[in-house]
Design a protein around this motif. Structure first.
Motif, mmCIF file in Angstrom:
data_model
loop_
_atom_site.group_PDB
_atom_site.id
_atom_site.type_symbol
_atom_site.label_atom_id
_atom_site.label_comp_id
_atom_site.label_asym_id
_atom_site.label_seq_id
_atom_site.Cartn_x
_atom_site.Cartn_y
_atom_site.Cartn_z
ATOM 1 N N SER B 83 -14.420 -9.798 -8.116
ATOM 2 C CA SER B 83 -14.389 -11.261 -8.202
ATOM 3 C C SER B 83 -12.971 -11.805 -8.401
ATOM 4 N N TYR B 84 -11.982 -10.962 -8.198
ATOM 5 C CA TYR B 84 -10.589 -11.422 -8.323
ATOM 6 C C TYR B 84 -9.931 -11.534 -6.957
ATOM 7 N N GLU B 85 -8.843 -12.315 -6.918
ATOM 8 C CA GLU B 85 -8.102 -12.464 -5.672
ATOM 9 C C GLU B 85 -6.916 -11.495 -5.623
ATOM 10 N N PHE B 86 -6.426 -11.140 -6.808
ATOM 11 C CA PHE B 86 -5.296 -10.208 -6.895
ATOM 12 C C PHE B 86 -5.602 -9.150 -7.946
ATOM 13 N N ILE B 87 -5.265 -7.892 -7.635
ATOM 14 C CA ILE B 87 -5.397 -6.821 -8.629
ATOM 15 C C ILE B 87 -4.064 -6.076 -8.677
ATOM 16 N N LEU B 88 -3.469 -6.026 -9.859
ATOM 17 C CA LEU B 88 -2.153 -5.408 -10.002
ATOM 18 C C LEU B 88 -2.184 -4.277 -11.025
ATOM 19 N N ALA B 89 -1.337 -3.287 -10.800
ATOM 20 C CA ALA B 89 -1.111 -2.227 -11.783
ATOM 21 C C ALA B 89 0.338 -1.791 -11.648
ATOM 22 N N PRO B 90 0.908 -1.211 -12.703
ATOM 23 C CA PRO B 90 2.294 -0.742 -12.575
ATOM 24 C C PRO B 90 2.371 0.486 -11.663
ATOM 25 N N SER B 91 3.484 0.599 -10.977
ATOM 26 C CA SER B 91 3.661 1.732 -10.075
ATOM 27 C C SER B 91 4.214 2.936 -10.838
ATOM 28 N N THR B 92 3.404 3.419 -11.768
ATOM 29 C CA THR B 92 3.708 4.631 -12.527
ATOM 30 C C THR B 92 2.724 5.687 -12.036
ATOM 31 N N THR B 93 2.800 6.920 -12.528
ATOM 32 C CA THR B 93 1.820 7.897 -12.042
ATOM 33 C C THR B 93 0.399 7.459 -12.427
ATOM 34 N N PHE B 94 0.255 6.700 -13.499
ATOM 35 C CA PHE B 94 -1.061 6.156 -13.883
ATOM 36 C C PHE B 94 -1.578 5.195 -12.802
ATOM 37 N N GLY B 95 -0.755 4.217 -12.437
ATOM 38 C CA GLY B 95 -1.179 3.211 -11.452
ATOM 39 C C GLY B 95 -1.356 3.787 -10.058
ATOM 40 N N LYS B 96 -0.435 4.682 -9.681
ATOM 41 C CA LYS B 96 -0.504 5.288 -8.343
ATOM 42 C C LYS B 96 -1.749 6.149 -8.177
ATOM 43 N N ASN B 97 -2.156 6.770 -9.263
ATOM 44 C CA ASN B 97 -3.301 7.668 -9.234
ATOM 45 C C ASN B 97 -4.611 6.888 -9.135
ATOM 46 N N LEU B 98 -4.618 5.693 -9.700
ATOM 47 C CA LEU B 98 -5.854 4.929 -9.861
ATOM 48 C C LEU B 98 -6.061 3.836 -8.823
ATOM 49 N N LEU B 99 -5.038 3.032 -8.572
ATOM 50 C CA LEU B 99 -5.254 1.787 -7.821
ATOM 51 C C LEU B 99 -5.731 1.969 -6.376
#
Ligand SMILES: Cc1cc2nc3c(=O)[nH]c(=O)nc-3n(C[C@H](O)[C@H](O)[C@H](O)COP(=O)(O)OP(=O)(O)OC[C@H]3O[C@@H](n4cnc5c(N)ncnc54)[C@H](O)[C@@H]3O)c2cc1C
Ligand SMILES: Nc1ncnc2c1ncn2[C@@H]1O[C@H](COP(=O)(O)O)[C@@H](O)[C@H]1O
Lengths: 249, 312
Positions: B83-99
């Motif tokens: 239900s969101y228009e934008f989804i952001l995460a940091p480009s760390t190994t955490f974010g890269k692995n998940l997003l």
């Protein structure tokens, strides 16, 4: 265990690419192309699994235009058993590639899929994670070690905080980091033999997937360059510059 | 329509990379909601809620989230994210692995390592090891992207107080990986990606014993330690010290490269540093082409001299 390895043909890592004068893209005319270094590592890992007796068959796949068959022949020369080329003239993007790989997994039923962690042209680092999510299989990304134990595997992952160990059941999706192994060179006899190995050509339509890109590149440019620096002659001069000119210490 | 920021956290606070991602999020001019997931994350949620610009914090708690396994987090985030228009995460190994997982299940593309937001559908990101910047447009209904933390300042906590709401954990139906252990490289030095000074060593150091020269200099300067891939491969330092295209991206105020030639893959991780110093015996080493101050000579005489003279 059957292993599927996804490989991408792209600009060799040693090439410093140039932007086209009209900024529409990167000039690839006459540039040396190679197998993505991470994918070479993925092929090597599969070959080692076969040499150890854990893998029974290695299938390599690429998605791209006709020229990509080079990279399949390279992978066959490195030890893959058979190759599949999903032919398209479209620019490939991670989501479409992951969807096509999912369709292929359903057809081939491998127990392990190995991809590179990152294609060094688009630097996306997405496809393996997307494939894992679409298949509902566990993932081990950015791995530097793989141990197969019956129907389970253990991987060591290179993460920001150090080295992470995960365990997961098969089937699973893995992506390689640089320290997983050191790929061998293809020998001439193996390059010759690779020419006889089976290479099947498929279309995205036959797999029922749409490879149309979701993202549109509007323009490309070179990043702002750094102004030319100076050479200092002595350590004293360096310290003086850092203290009094740059004021960073 | 609003923006969902997936928080990475350390102990009881948002990670520095998440704070940079929050700054990027503010450029969209839509309400910002932060989702915090873990086994017990009330304090992290409080931290997130105290940041200006955050309107709501979703708190997802379950014992299965005691360690961030991407497959455990996916179903909840897909449910929440749609239900969101934008989804952001940091480009760390955490974010890269998940997003990318969230994007794939929502049937939309992901943009990696965004460094500039031109407008709500046009973004700039580096490709080819940062040798090229691409301006990319997404017409997907949901824009999912990782943000390169060095490209944005870290948001500071404010006086504001966003609402905190619980969101139910959705257990994955399919098998997931399980956590075995994390080997952390222990260090009392500043963290590499947030340090203001970094001393980095390469193959020129020759061996692990010699690498103590880098450590001594770093300690004199209160700096973090970085390394080239060659130094990591040779076992001088752990993997998480690697700076570059496939390692960490850093942008300190001072980066000192010692015995590093300056391959494009290394430059990709440090060329946005404010001031770059290179020490190398080869006057033609590519690193000198972007160093503000270059010192040509043998590191085994120059670095000890620097250590003795630079004293704090
Ligand atoms: C896909 C891919 C991804 C990669 N990702 C990364 C990455 O993320 N980060 C990274 O760093 N690399 C990466 N690399 C590797 C990169 O291409 C280079 O091989 C690496 O950066 C070289 O490290 P180096 O500069 O320490 O070693 P070298 O290139 O061997 O340079 C050593 C330098 O030390 C100097 N030197 C030697 N002795 C002395 C002395 N006594 N005094 C002074 N100077 C001395 C030499 O003149 C030389 O310039 C990647 C490569 C590939 C293919
Ligand atoms: N066109 C393609 N054909 C086959 N495999 C690909 C393709 N694009 C990406 N991959 C695989 O996905 C990995 C990661 O790519 P990316 O997500 O684009 O960084 C690569 O290392 C390959 O293993």
């Amino acid at each position: 265990m059957k292993v599927l390895v996804a490989v991408k043909r792209l600009v060799d890592y040693s090439v410093k690419v140039r932007v086209k004068a009209d900024h529409s893209g990167v000039d690839l005319a006459g540039v040396k192309m190679s197998l993505n270094p991470f994918d070479e590592i993925a092929v090597e890992e599969a070959v080692r699994l076969k040499e150890k007796g854990s893998a029974t068959e290695i299938v390599v796949v690429t998605i791209g235009d006709k020229s990509c068959q080079d990279s399949l022949r390279t992978a066959l020369a490195l030890g893959a058993d058979r190759a599949i080329h999903i032919e398209t003239s479209l620019e490939t993007q991670p989501l479409g590639v992951a969807q096509a790989l999912k369709a292929l997994v359903e057809r081939e039923s491998p127990e392990l899929v190995i991809l590179g962690k990152q294609a060094i042209d688009d630097d996306c680092n997405q496809t393996g994670q997307m494939l894992s999510a679409l298949l509902g299989w566990p993932q081990g990304t950015f791995i530097s070690k793989l141990t197969v134990k019956n129907k389970e595997i253990e991987v060591i992952r290179e993460v920001d905080g150090g080295l992470e160990t995960l365990q997961m059941p098969l089937p699973a999706v893995l992506t390689t980091d640089l320290r997983l192994n050191e790929p061998r060179y293809a020998t001439l006899p193996n390059i010759m033999k690779a020419k006889q190995k089976p290479l099947e050509i498929l279309t995205a339509e036959a797999l029922g997937v749409d490879l149309s890109p979701h993202l549109k590149t509007l323009s490309v440019s070179e990043p702002p360059g750094r102004k030319a620096g100076i050479k200092v002659e002595t350590v004293d001069q360096l310290i003086d510059k850092l203290r009094n000119e740059a004021k960073v210490i | 329509m609003a923006l969902l920021l997936i928080a990475e956290h350390e102990k009881d606070t948002l990670s520095p990379a998440t704070l940079a991602t929050l700054t990027a999020a503010k450029e969209f001019s839509v309400p910002i909601h932060v989702v915090v997931m873990g086994s017990s994350v009330k304090k992290v949620a409080d931290d997130a809620a105290s940041h200006e610009g955050v309107e709501k914090v979703w708190c997802v708690e379950d014992p299965a989230l005691s360690y961030p396994i991407a497959e455990q987090m996916t179903k909840t985030l897909v449910e929440l994210g749609k239900s969101y228009e934008f989804i952001l995460a940091p480009s760390t190994t955490f974010g890269k692995n998940l997003l990318p997982r969230i994007a794939a299940l929502l049937g939309v593309a992901q943009l990696s390592d965004v460094i500039k937001i031109d407008d709500n559908k046009t973004f700039v990101r580096p490709i080819y090891a940062g040798n090229v910047l691409a301006t990319v447009r997404s017409d997907d209904p949901i824009k999912v992207m990782t943000i390169r933390p060095t490209a944005f300042d870290r948001a500071a906590p404010g006086a504001s107080k966003a609402s905190i709401e619980a969101y139910a954990f959705k257990k994955p139906e399919q098998p997931t990986a399980t956590f075995v252990k994390l080997e952390q490289s222990k260090s009392t030095r500043p963290e590499l990606t947030s340090a203001s000074i970094i001393v980095s060593g390469g193959r020129g150091l020759q061996n692990k014993e010699n690498f103590t020269l880098i450590e001594q200099l770093a300690d004199k300067l209160g700096a973090a330690i970085g390394a080239s891939r060659a130094a990591v491969d040779a076992g001088f330092v752990p993997n998480d010290y690697q700076v570059g295209q496939t390692g960490k991206v850093v942008a300190p105020s001072l980066y000192i490269a010692i015995g590093i030639s300056g391959a494009i893959q290394h430059l990709a991780g440090m060329k946005d540093s404010k001031v770059i110093v290179a020490i190398n015996k080869d006057p033609d080493a590519p690193i000198f082409q972007l160093a503000d101050y270059g010192l040509v000579g043998d590191l085994f005489t120059l670095v000890p001299e620097l250590i003795s003279k630079i004293g704090k």
